[in-house]
Design a protein around this motif. Structure first.
Motif, short mmCIF file in Angstrom:
data_model
loop_
_atom_site.label_atom_id
_atom_site.label_comp_id
_atom_site.label_asym_id
_atom_site.label_seq_id
_atom_site.Cartn_x
_atom_site.Cartn_y
_atom_site.Cartn_z
N TRP A 96 0.84 -1.19 0.00
CA TRP A 96 0.00 0.00 0.00
C TRP A 96 0.88 1.24 0.00
N LEU A 97 0.21 2.35 -0.23
CA LEU A 97 0.92 3.62 -0.07
C LEU A 97 0.01 4.58 0.69
N PHE A 98 0.54 5.13 1.76
CA PHE A 98 -0.19 6.14 2.54
C PHE A 98 0.43 7.48 2.27
N ASP A 138 0.89 -6.43 6.22
CA ASP A 138 1.02 -5.74 4.94
C ASP A 138 2.03 -4.60 5.04
N LEU A 139 2.70 -4.34 3.93
CA LEU A 139 3.73 -3.31 3.92
C LEU A 139 3.21 -2.04 3.25
N VAL A 140 3.67 -0.92 3.77
CA VAL A 140 3.13 0.37 3.35
C VAL A 140 4.25 1.36 3.07
N SER A 146 -5.57 9.24 -1.00
CA SER A 146 -4.61 9.27 0.11
C SER A 146 -4.15 7.88 0.54
N ILE A 147 -4.91 6.87 0.15
CA ILE A 147 -4.50 5.49 0.45
C ILE A 147 -4.73 4.66 -0.79
#
Length: 137
Positions: A5-7, A46-48, A118-119
């Motif tokens: 994911w990307l925050f 999970d990795l972000v 945003s996510i």
DNA sequence: GCCAACGTTGGC
DNA sequence: GCCAACGTTGGC
């Protein structure tokens, strides 16, 4: 296989450096519908990527989800979700938006396509490319 | 500081 | 339930 994911965050509000100091945090303040839908799919482990907006416009580090999303305890709305994350490693070199845009395989990355989200989910391929850019000089 | 893109709101 | 108007976000 954990998902990726990307925050996004505004560093003046909450930065990756702050997360490193805190070790872990409750990621809150997500109101956007699509972002909330993504948030719901996050699982423990999970990795972000943490991405700084504003002046930096770059992914600066990695965090790990400590669990799935749950309703924000400080709000009275079951739709507003938060997720616990812990600080991971900073990237050796931030991956800037310009670099992401310049990469042919990242052309349809949500970060480029929908700058207001945003996510977002990051595919395995996108993750590997970004990690490669962030950890090589 | 401006503006494009997107989400949300509210009147019908 | 549609859609115009408005607000917000984030890149430039």
């Amino acid at each position: 296989m954990p998902n990726h994911w990307l925050f996004k965050t505004e560093p003046s509000v909450y930065s990756f450096q702050q997360l490193q100091k805190d070790k872990k945090t409750v990621w809150d303040g997500v109101a956007n519908n699509l972002a909330l839908k993504n948030l719901k799919d996050i699982k423990k482990g999970d990795l972000v990527f943490i991405y700084h907006t504003g002046d930096e416009k770059a992914a600066v580090g990695v965090a790990k989800a400590l669990g799935g999303a749950y309703p924000d305890p400080s709000k009275n709305d079951p739709k507003l979700l938060v997720v616990d994350v812990e600080a991971g490693k900073p990237l050796a070199k931030p991956v800037t938006l310009a670099e992401v845009k310049a990469h042919p395989k990242l052309k349809n990355f949500d970060l480029v396509r929908n700058s207001r989200l945003s996510i977002m989910k990051v595919t395995d391929e996108q993750w590997e490319i970004m990690e490669g850019m962030g950890n090589s000089k």
